[in-house]
Write an enzyme that holds these catalytic residues in place. Structure first.
Site, mmCIF file in Angstrom:
data_model
loop_
_atom_site.group_PDB
_atom_site.id
_atom_site.type_symbol
_atom_site.label_atom_id
_atom_site.label_comp_id
_atom_site.label_asym_id
_atom_site.label_seq_id
_atom_site.Cartn_x
_atom_site.Cartn_y
_atom_site.Cartn_z
ATOM 1 C CB SER A 1 -0.763 -5.875 14.032
ATOM 2 O OG SER A 1 -0.826 -5.679 12.650
ATOM 3 C CG HIS B 1 -1.975 0.995 0.136
ATOM 4 N ND1 HIS B 1 -3.323 1.211 0.311
ATOM 5 C CD2 HIS B 1 -1.855 0.212 -0.971
ATOM 6 C CE1 HIS B 1 -3.992 0.602 -0.648
ATOM 7 N NE2 HIS B 1 -3.132 -0.010 -1.439
HETATM 8 C C1 GAR Z 1 -2.710 -3.278 7.250
HETATM 9 O O1 GAR Z 1 -2.432 -4.283 6.325
HETATM 10 C C2 GAR Z 1 -2.672 -1.901 6.562
HETATM 11 O O2 GAR Z 1 -1.696 -1.808 5.567
HETATM 12 C C3 GAR Z 1 -4.044 -1.861 5.946
HETATM 13 O O3 GAR Z 1 -4.904 -2.422 6.913
HETATM 14 C C4 GAR Z 1 -4.159 -3.349 7.728
HETATM 15 C C5 GAR Z 1 -4.318 -2.932 9.160
HETATM 16 O O4 GAR Z 1 -3.764 -3.854 10.027
HETATM 17 N N1 GAR Z 1 -4.416 -0.505 5.630
HETATM 18 C C6 GAR Z 1 -5.163 -0.183 4.588
HETATM 19 O O5 GAR Z 1 -5.649 -0.987 3.835
HETATM 20 C C7 GAR Z 1 -5.390 1.321 4.432
HETATM 21 N N2 GAR Z 1 -5.770 1.625 3.092
HETATM 22 P P1 GAR Z 1 -3.450 -3.461 11.532
HETATM 23 O O6 GAR Z 1 -4.714 -2.797 12.113
HETATM 24 O O7 GAR Z 1 -3.185 -4.790 12.198
HETATM 25 O O8 GAR Z 1 -2.282 -2.556 11.564
#
Ligand code: GAR
Length: 200
Positions: A17, A113
């Site tokens: 996303s 993060h």
């Molecule tokens: C997001 O909340 C991002 O900040 C986190 O994973 C999610 C991914 O969502 N990342 C971490 O935890 C990295 N350490 P997305 O695939 O929908 O962008």
């Protein structure tokens, strides 16, 4: 001002996303850059589907495909160099970027993060684990951080942060959704500022 558009590689592992939020910011001309590569440790995930649908080259790359971490890093570097990537954007990439790649792209790898670093970062702190830890610690606010990537997990220079409230009835999932919504504007804003610095 640089002549060519800044070439971005997006690294991701799942839903993507944040990748989509960046993609739309590019479409809306908030960002003067183009996404030319989507690299994932998972061959099948929504982020990779989104890239394929939008004609962005996809590469599935994982440590498991190689005999050593050195070979993995070399293959990653080859993909990045082949596409003349300027900046690597970690948008929900749940793996550590190999040190050789970090060294080759010093100050050119950006991560998001889902917490207010330096709190709740480090090994094992990713995705829902972060939000569970925030709730266990009884925090009244959380948020998201965009930062440069160095050799240590979540320790690179902070570029931008945005806060959200932690509410009494929050579960990790509810808090994750609130933080994610905040990420979708924070990440393009932080990238815009970062690219302005790079392109001036
Ligand atoms: C997001 O909340 C991002 O900040 C986190 O994973 C999610 C991914 O969502 N990342 C971490 O935890 C990295 N350490 P997305 O695939 O929908 O962008």
């Amino acid at each position: 001002m640089s002549i060519h558009k800044t070439r971005l590689a997006i690294f991701c592992s799942g839903t993507g996303s944040n990748f989509q939020a960046i993609f739309h910011a590019l479409k809306n001309k908030q960002l003067n850059a183009e996404i030319v590569l989507c690299l994932s440790n998972r061959a099948q995930c929504l982020a990779m589907d989104f890239a394929r649908l939008n004609g962005i080259e996809t590469v599935h790359l994982t440590e498991k495909q190689f005999d050593s971490l050195d070979d993995f890093a070399a293959a990653m570097l080859e993909c990045i160099r082949k596409q003349s990537i300027d900046i690597i954007v970690l948008a929900g990439y749940m793996r550590k970027v190999p040190d050789d790649v970090v060294a080759a792209f010093k100050d050119r790898i950006i991560n998001i993060h889902p917490a207010l670093l330096p709190k709740f970062g480090g090994e094992g702190m990713y995705g829902i684990h972060v939000h569970s830890a925030v709730l266990r610690a009884g925090e009244t606010e959380s948020g998201a951080t965009v930062h440069l990537v160095n050799e240590e997990y979540d320790k690179g220079k902070i570029l931008m942060q945005r806060k959200v409230a932690v509410l009494p009835d929050d579960t990790p999932e509810i808090l994750a959704a609130r933080v994610l919504e905040c990420e979708h504007t924070l990440f393009p804003d932080a990238l815009e500022k970062f690219l302005a610095g790079h392109q001036s």
